[in-house]
Design a protein around this motif. Structure first.
Motif, short mmCIF file in Angstrom:
data_model
loop_
_atom_site.label_atom_id
_atom_site.label_comp_id
_atom_site.label_asym_id
_atom_site.label_seq_id
_atom_site.Cartn_x
_atom_site.Cartn_y
_atom_site.Cartn_z
N PHE A 7 -0.73 -1.29 3.88
CA PHE A 7 -0.44 -0.02 3.21
C PHE A 7 0.90 -0.16 2.49
O PHE A 7 1.90 -0.56 3.09
N ILE A 8 0.87 0.15 1.19
CA ILE A 8 2.06 -0.05 0.37
C ILE A 8 2.20 1.07 -0.64
O ILE A 8 1.20 1.54 -1.21
N ASN A 9 3.40 1.52 -0.86
CA ASN A 9 3.68 2.53 -1.87
C ASN A 9 3.21 2.00 -3.23
O ASN A 9 3.56 0.89 -3.62
N PRO A 10 2.41 2.79 -3.97
CA PRO A 10 1.93 2.33 -5.29
C PRO A 10 3.05 1.88 -6.22
O PRO A 10 2.85 0.98 -7.03
N LYS A 11 4.23 2.49 -6.09
CA LYS A 11 5.36 2.07 -6.92
C LYS A 11 5.76 0.63 -6.59
O LYS A 11 6.11 -0.15 -7.48
N ALA A 28 6.21 -2.94 3.01
CA ALA A 28 4.83 -2.52 3.23
C ALA A 28 4.59 -2.44 4.74
O ALA A 28 5.47 -2.76 5.54
N VAL A 29 3.39 -2.02 5.10
CA VAL A 29 3.00 -1.93 6.51
C VAL A 29 1.70 -2.71 6.70
O VAL A 29 0.78 -2.59 5.88
N LEU A 30 1.64 -3.51 7.73
CA LEU A 30 0.42 -4.26 8.07
C LEU A 30 -0.14 -3.73 9.38
O LEU A 30 0.57 -3.66 10.38
N LYS A 31 -1.41 -3.38 9.35
CA LYS A 31 -2.08 -2.89 10.55
C LYS A 31 -3.16 -3.88 10.95
O LYS A 31 -4.02 -4.25 10.14
N ILE A 32 -3.10 -4.34 12.21
CA ILE A 32 -4.10 -5.25 12.76
C ILE A 32 -4.61 -4.61 14.04
O ILE A 32 -3.89 -4.53 15.04
N GLY A 33 -5.85 -4.14 14.00
CA GLY A 33 -6.38 -3.43 15.16
C GLY A 33 -5.55 -2.18 15.43
O GLY A 33 -5.32 -1.37 14.53
N GLY A 34 -5.07 -2.04 16.65
CA GLY A 34 -4.25 -0.89 17.00
C GLY A 34 -2.77 -1.11 16.82
O GLY A 34 -1.96 -0.23 17.13
N ASP A 35 -2.39 -2.29 16.31
CA ASP A 35 -0.97 -2.62 16.13
C ASP A 35 -0.55 -2.46 14.68
O ASP A 35 -1.32 -2.74 13.75
N GLN A 36 0.72 -2.04 14.50
CA GLN A 36 1.25 -1.79 13.16
C GLN A 36 2.62 -2.45 13.02
O GLN A 36 3.45 -2.36 13.92
N TYR A 37 2.84 -3.12 11.88
CA TYR A 37 4.07 -3.88 11.69
C TYR A 37 4.69 -3.57 10.33
O TYR A 37 3.98 -3.45 9.32
N GLY A 112 -6.65 0.87 1.58
CA GLY A 112 -8.02 1.33 1.80
C GLY A 112 -9.08 0.59 1.02
O GLY A 112 -10.27 0.78 1.28
N PHE A 113 -8.69 -0.25 0.07
CA PHE A 113 -9.66 -0.99 -0.74
C PHE A 113 -9.79 -2.42 -0.23
O PHE A 113 -8.79 -3.11 -0.02
N CYS A 114 -11.03 -2.86 -0.07
CA CYS A 114 -11.28 -4.21 0.42
C CYS A 114 -10.93 -5.23 -0.65
O CYS A 114 -11.44 -5.17 -1.77
N LYS A 115 -10.08 -6.17 -0.30
CA LYS A 115 -9.68 -7.25 -1.21
C LYS A 115 -10.42 -8.55 -0.90
O LYS A 115 -10.22 -9.55 -1.59
N GLY A 116 -11.22 -8.51 0.16
CA GLY A 116 -12.07 -9.65 0.43
C GLY A 116 -11.61 -10.56 1.56
O GLY A 116 -10.74 -10.22 2.35
N ILE A 117 -12.23 -11.72 1.61
CA ILE A 117 -11.97 -12.71 2.66
C ILE A 117 -10.74 -13.53 2.30
O ILE A 117 -10.64 -14.08 1.19
N TYR A 118 -9.81 -13.61 3.23
CA TYR A 118 -8.58 -14.39 3.04
C TYR A 118 -8.40 -15.38 4.18
O TYR A 118 -8.95 -15.18 5.27
#
Length: 362
Positions: A7-11, A28-37, A112-118
């Motif tokens: 999740f990242i501010n559009p700006k 930005a914020v990274l969410k993996i399962g129930g954890d947020q960083y 919220g938009f899928c960017k695919g397999i990384y």
């Protein structure tokens, strides 16, 4: 496949896109399962930055480390039909005994938009050394084609600096003097002196194992780029590790097919040429490569890794907005890799016979 949500501010996202070549991280914020960083996010790579599906570099800020890592890479693998060559290569090096970053595929979402397999890849840094319980030591990245262990550039012009092509990832600036010594030694010592001195600054056995891995996977860039040097503080010798290995297993970095005999058995850089000039080093290399061709670099050995990996990716293909391929394409690519292994294996075995028969020094 694990889901990663950024999740990242559009700006901030617009700031990234304003100049794709800037390496500065944005919050930005990274969410993996129930954890947020809390993280810093930036684009990474070279050719990939111009593609629709870009690769990312992530630095953890709060907490400072996650699962022992401070930094990770999310690679788009855009030019790789299989999305797997990088992982297969890094796993292969790990399998044959070369320090190698670990990796895994994830499904990435941004706002919220899928960017695919990384492909998530460990950063080769001091935190990786800690995780593997390895002695601390400086880490130097080979960041361009000038990292060829030579006094000359790839264009055969005299370098203005022995450290051209290298970037210090971890350590002090003074640590670069050891690399200068290695390059200077490789290019200036007489044969008898070189044979006696090189083992004091380079883990030759490990280097020859690495060389075997590059030759098998046929990474065109691997000899003068796409590697990192780590100086083990207990032995005071350099060890070498691979990275960015998508141009392998029968294709180049743009995804185009390469003939199975495109890369010679002796590779091509100045350090390798000097080492293989001596009978004892060449025998070690031949023995290592011969064993790998019998046990690890075979269709049978690799199928047990490749087939499950490909099957695990298939359910997520349709979720990737940048992929225009079906599961049949994955099956065909799997067969392509198997045929490459078979042909490359046969070619290298024939070349081993020729190499062993050559007259050498010592």
């Amino acid at each position: 496949m694990q889901k990663y949500e950024i999740f990242i501010n559009p700006k901030m996202l617009n700031q990234l896109n304003r100049d794709i070549w800037v390496n500065d991280h944005v919050p930005a914020v990274l969410k993996i399962g129930g954890d947020q960083y809390s993280i810093g996010l930036a684009y990474r790579g070279n050719v990939i930055r111009k593609k629709k599906k870009k690769s990312y570099n992530i630095i953890f800020q709060k907490p400072f480390t996650v699962n022992g890592a401070h930094e990770i890479h999310l690679n788009a693998e855009y030019n790789d039909i299989s999305l797997s060559r990088n992982k297969l290569s890094l796993d292969f090096f790990d399998q044959i005994g070369v320090i190698s970053p670990h990796s895994k595929h994830v499904l990435l979402y941004i706002n919220g938009f899928c960017k695919g397999i990384y492909l998530e890849i460990e950063s080769f840094d001091q935190f990786l050394l800690q995780k593997r319980k390895l002695p601390m030591g400086p880490i130097i990245y080979a960041t361009n084609y000038y990292a060829n262990f030579s006094l000359l550039s790839p264009k055969k012009k005299l370098k203005s600096d022995l450290l051209e092509g290298y970037t210090l990832k971890y350590g002090e600036k003074d640590d670069l003097s050891s690399l200068e010594d290695l390059v200077l030694m490789t290019n200036t010592l007489k044969n008898d002196e070189f044979e006696a001195e090189i083992t004091k600054v380079l883990n030759v056995d490990e280097y020859l194992t690495w060389l075997s891995g590059v030759v098998c996977t046929q990474n065109f860039d691997g000899f003068i780029h796409n590697y990192a040097l780590y100086r083990n503080s207990e032995t005071n010798t350099f060890e070498i590790t691979p990275w960015d290995y998508d141009g392998t297993w029968g294709r180049d970095l743009h995804g185009k097919p390469l003939e199975h005999d495109f890369i010679p058995i002796t590779g091509y850089n100045t350090l390798t040429s000097r080492l293989l000039y001596f009978a004892n080093f060449k025998k070690k290399y031949c023995d290592k490569l011969s064993s790998i061709l019998e046990h690890e670099f075979t269709v049978e050995a690799q199928a047990s890794r490749i087939t499950p990996l490909f099957e695990s990716l298939k359910p997520s293909i349709d979720l990737d907005p940048y992929l225009n391929r079906s599961s049949d394409v994955f099956d065909a690519e799997q067969d392509f890799i198997f045929k490459f292994i078979q042909k490359r294996n046969s070619y290298l075995k024939q070349e081993l016979i020729r190499l062993q028969d050559e007259k050498v020094y010592g």
